[in-house]
Design a protein around this motif. Sequence first.
Motif, PDB file in Angstrom:
ATOM      1  N   VAL A  80       2.998   3.274  12.830  1.00 37.91           N
ATOM      2  CA  VAL A  80       3.604   3.031  11.517  1.00 37.91           C
ATOM      3  C   VAL A  80       3.364   1.587  11.084  1.00 37.91           C
ATOM      4  CG1 VAL A  80       5.806   2.823  10.287  1.00 37.91           C
ATOM      5  CG2 VAL A  80       5.348   4.841  11.684  1.00 37.91           C
ATOM      6  N   ILE A  81       3.616   0.662  12.008  1.00 44.95           N
ATOM      7  CA  ILE A  81       3.407  -0.758  11.699  1.00 44.95           C
ATOM      8  C   ILE A  81       1.939  -1.019  11.402  1.00 44.95           C
ATOM      9  CG2 ILE A  81       3.596  -3.105  12.588  1.00 44.95           C
ATOM     10  CD1 ILE A  81       6.282  -1.761  11.978  1.00 44.95           C
ATOM     11  N   GLU A  82       1.057  -0.457  12.220  1.00 41.48           N
ATOM     12  CA  GLU A  82      -0.375  -0.671  12.007  1.00 41.48           C
ATOM     13  C   GLU A  82      -0.821  -0.095  10.667  1.00 41.48           C
ATOM     14  OE1 GLU A  82      -2.060   1.137  15.432  1.00 41.48           O
ATOM     15  OE2 GLU A  82      -1.841  -0.647  16.690  1.00 41.48           O
ATOM     16  N   ASP A  83      -0.333   1.095  10.330  1.00 45.41           N
ATOM     17  CA  ASP A  83      -0.715   1.704   9.049  1.00 45.41           C
ATOM     18  C   ASP A  83      -0.167   0.912   7.874  1.00 45.41           C
ATOM     19  OD1 ASP A  83      -2.020   3.652  10.444  1.00 45.41           O
ATOM     20  OD2 ASP A  83      -0.512   5.215  10.124  1.00 45.41           O
ATOM     21  N   CYS A  84       1.057   0.435   8.009  1.00 46.51           N
ATOM     22  CA  CYS A  84       1.645  -0.367   6.929  1.00 46.51           C
ATOM     23  C   CYS A  84       0.834  -1.633   6.678  1.00 46.51           C
ATOM     24  CB  CYS A  84       3.091  -0.745   7.268  1.00 46.51           C
ATOM     25  SG  CYS A  84       4.284   0.595   7.075  1.00 46.51           S
ATOM     26  N   LEU A  85       0.316  -2.192   7.756  1.00 46.55           N
ATOM     27  CA  LEU A  85      -0.443  -3.443   7.637  1.00 46.55           C
ATOM     28  C   LEU A  85      -1.943  -3.200   7.539  1.00 46.55           C
ATOM     29  CD1 LEU A  85       1.468  -5.491  10.354  1.00 46.55           C
ATOM     30  CD2 LEU A  85       1.781  -5.578   7.886  1.00 46.55           C
ATOM     31  N   GLU A  86      -2.332  -1.929   7.592  1.00 46.65           N
ATOM     32  CA  GLU A  86      -3.746  -1.569   7.634  1.00 46.65           C
ATOM     33  C   GLU A  86      -4.444  -2.330   8.754  1.00 46.65           C
ATOM     34  OE1 GLU A  86      -5.129  -2.308   3.655  1.00 46.65           O
ATOM     35  OE2 GLU A  86      -4.517  -0.327   3.005  1.00 46.65           O
ATOM     36  N   PHE A  96       5.144   2.676  20.149  1.00 46.32           N
ATOM     37  CA  PHE A  96       6.464   2.092  19.933  1.00 46.32           C
ATOM     38  C   PHE A  96       6.338   0.632  19.517  1.00 46.32           C
ATOM     39  CE2 PHE A  96       9.828  -0.470  22.083  1.00 46.32           C
ATOM     40  CZ  PHE A  96      10.906  -0.091  21.284  1.00 46.32           C
ATOM     41  N   SER A  97       7.052   0.277  18.466  1.00 44.99           N
ATOM     42  CA  SER A  97       7.157  -1.120  18.036  1.00 44.99           C
ATOM     43  C   SER A  97       8.580  -1.410  17.578  1.00 44.99           C
ATOM     44  CB  SER A  97       6.195  -1.432  16.883  1.00 44.99           C
ATOM     45  OG  SER A  97       4.867  -1.551  17.315  1.00 44.99           O
ATOM     46  N   ALA A  98       8.930  -2.684  17.622  1.00 50.04           N
ATOM     47  CA  ALA A  98      10.201  -3.140  17.081  1.00 50.04           C
ATOM     48  C   ALA A  98       9.920  -4.313  16.153  1.00 50.04           C
ATOM     49  CB  ALA A  98      11.155  -3.556  18.200  1.00 50.04           C
ATOM     50  N   ASN A 148       0.792  -1.230   0.000  1.00 51.35           N
ATOM     51  CA  ASN A 148       0.000   0.000   0.000  1.00 51.35           C
ATOM     52  C   ASN A 148       0.829   1.286   0.000  1.00 51.35           C
ATOM     53  OD1 ASN A 148       0.981  -0.007   2.602  1.00 51.35           O
ATOM     54  ND2 ASN A 148      -0.976  -0.587   3.534  1.00 51.35           N
ATOM     55  N   ASN A 149       2.154   1.163  -0.155  1.00 49.61           N
ATOM     56  CA  ASN A 149       3.033   2.328  -0.277  1.00 49.61           C
ATOM     57  C   ASN A 149       2.944   3.262   0.927  1.00 49.61           C
ATOM     58  OD1 ASN A 149       5.034   3.689  -1.743  1.00 49.61           O
ATOM     59  ND2 ASN A 149       3.567   5.146  -2.585  1.00 49.61           N
ATOM     60  N   ILE A 150       2.594   2.737   2.079  1.00 51.25           N
ATOM     61  CA  ILE A 150       2.607   3.496   3.319  1.00 51.25           C
ATOM     62  C   ILE A 150       3.903   3.167   4.051  1.00 51.25           C
ATOM     63  CG2 ILE A 150       1.503   3.767   5.580  1.00 51.25           C
ATOM     64  CD1 ILE A 150      -1.165   3.242   4.214  1.00 51.25           C
ATOM     65  N   TYR A 151       4.522   4.181   4.645  1.00 51.73           N
ATOM     66  CA  TYR A 151       5.805   3.920   5.291  1.00 51.73           C
ATOM     67  C   TYR A 151       6.031   4.874   6.455  1.00 51.73           C
ATOM     68  CZ  TYR A 151       7.492   8.014   2.687  1.00 51.73           C
ATOM     69  OH  TYR A 151       7.657   9.274   2.183  1.00 51.73           O
ATOM     70  N   GLY A 152       7.016   4.535   7.274  1.00 52.93           N
ATOM     71  CA  GLY A 152       7.501   5.374   8.361  1.00 52.93           C
ATOM     72  C   GLY A 152       9.010   5.309   8.374  1.00 52.93           C
ATOM     73  N   THR A 153       9.597   5.634   9.512  1.00 51.62           N
ATOM     74  CA  THR A 153      11.047   5.807   9.596  1.00 51.62           C
ATOM     75  C   THR A 153      11.659   4.906  10.664  1.00 51.62           C
ATOM     76  OG1 THR A 153      10.887   8.106   8.859  1.00 51.62           O
ATOM     77  CG2 THR A 153      12.880   7.489  10.025  1.00 51.62           C
ATOM     78  N   VAL A 154      12.816   4.343  10.348  1.00 58.19           N
ATOM     79  CA  VAL A 154      13.618   3.615  11.336  1.00 58.19           C
ATOM     80  C   VAL A 154      14.255   4.624  12.275  1.00 58.19           C
ATOM     81  CG1 VAL A 154      15.672   2.193  11.713  1.00 58.19           C
ATOM     82  CG2 VAL A 154      14.119   1.668   9.822  1.00 58.19           C
ATOM     83  N   GLY A 155      13.960   4.495  13.579  1.00 52.15           N
ATOM     84  CA  GLY A 155      14.579   5.389  14.543  1.00 52.15           C
ATOM     85  C   GLY A 155      15.936   4.905  14.989  1.00 52.15           C
ATOM     86  N   LEU A 156      16.022   3.609  15.267  1.00 48.62           N
ATOM     87  CA  LEU A 156      17.229   3.060  15.872  1.00 48.62           C
ATOM     88  C   LEU A 156      17.252   1.564  15.640  1.00 48.62           C
ATOM     89  CD1 LEU A 156      19.588   4.034  17.824  1.00 48.62           C
ATOM     90  CD2 LEU A 156      18.203   3.118  19.675  1.00 48.62           C
TER      91      LEU A 156
END
Length: 273
Positions: free
Chosen positions: A89-95, A133-135, A65-73
Motif C-alpha cells: 500500500v505504501i509503495e503503491d501510494c508513493l509509486e 507490512f509497514s507502519a 495519485n488517488n491510490i489508497y489502502g486501509t489502516v489495520g491497527l
Amino acid sequence: MIREFGHENNKLFVSISDISDQKIVKEYLEKCIQNADNIEIKQFKERSVKKLSLKSGDKVANNINNIYGTVGLSLRDITHHYCVTCKHVIEDCLEASNGIPTPEYDANEIFIKTEVGNVGTDKIYTPSHDLDFSAVRLVGNNIPISSRLRQRDGGLVNGGLFGRDMLLLPYNTLLYKWGAASGLTTGRYIGRREQIDQPPLFTIQSESPEVFAIGGDSGSLVCYSTNGFEIAAIILTGRLENDEDLFVGYKLKDALESCTMISPDIRECIRQH
C-alpha cells in the motif's frame, strides 16, 4: 427550568425542562432583554456526542495519485502513534520503484484520512522482509486514537489478540473486516498456507453473495467474535490470483512481534476485554 441556551442557524434559542413552562419563561425573558420575541423557546433534549477518532478501516493515501489502502491497527510507544497497513500500500501510494521504502522515503506524502480530517506522517517503517507490512508514524501526539476494536455494527469494544488471548482459529470461523473501499464484509476462515522460512498465510473465502475485499482494502484488520468479545486476528494482504473468492493475510501477532525494531516499548492500541 432553563437547561440550555445559544444560537443555531443564526437564531437565538432557549431550551427548558418542561415546555409547559414556556409562558413563564417568555415573561421572564421580556423583563430581562429587548426583542425577546426573537428568541425561540423549545423543549430541552439530551444529546450525546459521538467521539471521533482514528480507527481501523480508515484510509491510508497520498494526495497525488488517488491510490489508497486501509489502516489495520494503531500502535503507540511513549512518544508517538503509528498506523499499520501493508507494505505494498505504501509503495503503491508513493509509486515506489526501489522495493522496500526507507524510513525517510517520502513519508510526508502519506496521510491518514479520518473522520476528524487528514493526519500527516513523518516516517515509514518496514520492520520485516517476510511480511507485507509497514507502519507509518503520525505527526503529533495529541491525535484521538481508538483503542477499541470495531465490531460488525460499527461500535467500538474492548477486545483481544489472536495468538495471545486466543490460540486456536477453528475451520469455517466467521470473520469480518472494515475496509476503506468496501466497508464491512464477512468471510470464512478455510485454511492456512505454509512456506519455508516465511510466516503462514491465512486463507479467507468470501461469504456469498458479497466479495470479501476489493482494491483499496489491503491492510484491513480481520477480526472474529467468540464468547461475547472480539479478537483481532489477521492483516489482509490481497486476493489469490485466478480466484475471485479467496483472500489471504498474515497473523497480526507476527507483524507486531517485528515492531520492536521500531521501538522497544511499542504496543498495539487494543484495550483488553
